[in-house]
Design an enzyme around this catalytic site. Structure first.
Site, PDB file in Angstrom:
ATOM      1  CE  LYS A 190       0.631   0.943   4.441  1.00 26.09           C
ATOM      2  NZ  LYS A 190       0.974   2.298   4.930  1.00 26.09           N
ATOM      3  CB  THR A 247      -1.401   4.911   3.482  1.00 22.77           C
ATOM      4  OG1 THR A 247      -1.448   4.043   4.598  1.00 22.77           O
ATOM      5  CG2 THR A 247       0.053   5.263   2.820  1.00 22.77           C
TER       6      THR A 247
END
Length: 358
Positions: A190, A247
């Site tokens: 990610k 994120t």
């Protein structure tokens, strides 16, 4: 409980803070002496300025002293330092200690996840004591006691449950999982997608591009995780889509900020120097690309980020990346068997209990 946190960056300090609020004796170890001195003075002035740390939390420059009598050991060092720190810690850890890695990354030289690195350097007797924490969690928000949920994965259910209880506070809610592979791959990959999302915003794009990048990024991460043996449903939970969305959509994310700077046309070294902390996604781009090639998995977005970071490609090509790739259908093959299983289960439930003669 006596706790040793190895790594006094923002994340290690925030988790040390959470554990110390429970009255645990928390020893913070690091090679950065000024940081340890400031922690002993009840503030990590470099990584979490303005946060008053509990009195039960202190800096400890000697690894042996930090690990002495430690019942919970938290590995919070950067991924590329995990092997060295794990090797040094191995002979000093008690047999019954609980171990939790909170580092998200893949070792570049070996393409090992943190679980594989720790199993490689720790004695066999400690392998069942290992757990891995991940999920949508900015350090500063944990240290400010904002409600946060994370996932703790481990192979031994009782050990994982003990670590879950140790980390549980009024503001930090851990869930448990037995899918170590899924949790670790999600936590690493990610970061690379976050760089792509930041780049889109830096180029002046907006919500449409960000949503497309996150969604297709999730598909790439899931392909890699499943190829490594993960349960695809893990990628729909906190460690997967939860951490990915966080994120990819906040300036608090170091990886997002790296991408944003690159999208604005700034140099990578300039952006990293401004951060003053490790953005794991920069090295993760290299290891994820290599791991995907080894597994025979297509990860074009991650490949695009790698090409920008290491091959001199222009981040402005992100637009042509979306427009010019071959057209495809959306359903992902890795969800197929799970979808069929749930449909069969649903039909059985709808049909009611079987007759005695069935």
């Amino acid at each position: 409980m006596r706790v040793a946190v190895l790594g006094a960056g923002s994340w290690g300090t925030a988790l040390g803070y959470a554990l110390a609020t429970k009255g645990y004796d928390v020893a913070m170890w690091d090679i950065d002496m000024p940081v340890l001195q400031s922690i002993t003075a009840h503030e990590n002035t470099r990584y979490l300025p303005g946060i008053t740390l509990p009195s039960s939390m202190h800096g400890e420059p000697e690894l042996k002293a930090a690990l002495a009598r430690a019942q919970l050991v938290v590995f919070a060092v950067p991924s590329q330092a995990m092997r060295s720190v794990g090797t040094q810690a191995a002979p000093l850890i008690r047999d019954k200690a609980l171990l939790c890695s909170v580092t998200k990354g893949i070792e570049v030289d070996t393409l090992m996840t943190m679980s594989e690195v720790l199993q490689d350097v720790l004695p066999q007797r400690l392998h069942s004591r290992l757990t891995f924490l991940s999920g949508p969690s900015f350090a500063v928000e944990v240290a400010r006691e904002f409600p946060t949920a994370v996932t703790i994965a481990g192979e031994d259910a009782e050990v994982t449950s003990q670590v879950q209880r140790a980390f549980h506070t009024p503001f930090l809610r851990p869930y448990v999982s037995d899918d170590v592979v899924g949790v670790e791959i999600a936590g690493c990959a990610k970061n690379v997608i976050a760089i792509a999302c930041g780049a889109g915003d830096g180029l002046g794009y907006d919500a449409n591009t960000r949503a497309a990048t996150i969604t297709r990024g999730l598909a790439e991460i899931t392909r890699l995780a499943v190829a490594r043996g993960a349960n695809p449903l893990t990628l729909l939970g906190l460690a997967g889509v939860g951490d990915l969305v966080l994120t990819c959509s906040s300036v608090k994310s170091r990886n997002y900020r790296v991408g944003f700077g690159l999208g604005q046309g700034r140099r990578l070294d300039e952006v990293q120097a401004e951060l003053g902390q490790v953005a794991e996604g920069v090295l993760n781009a290299k290891s994820v690309k290599a791991l995907a090639e080894r597994a025979g998995v297509e990860m074009p977005l991650c490949g695009m980020v790698y090409a920008v970071l290491y091959e001199g490609r222009d981040m402005a090509d992100l637009r042509s990346f979306f427009a010019e790739r071959p057209l495809k259908s959306e359903p992902e093959h890795h969800f197929g068997r799970w979808t069929r299983r749930f449909r069969r289960r649903g039909r059985r439930v709808a049909a009611g209990p079987a007759s005695p003669d069935a």
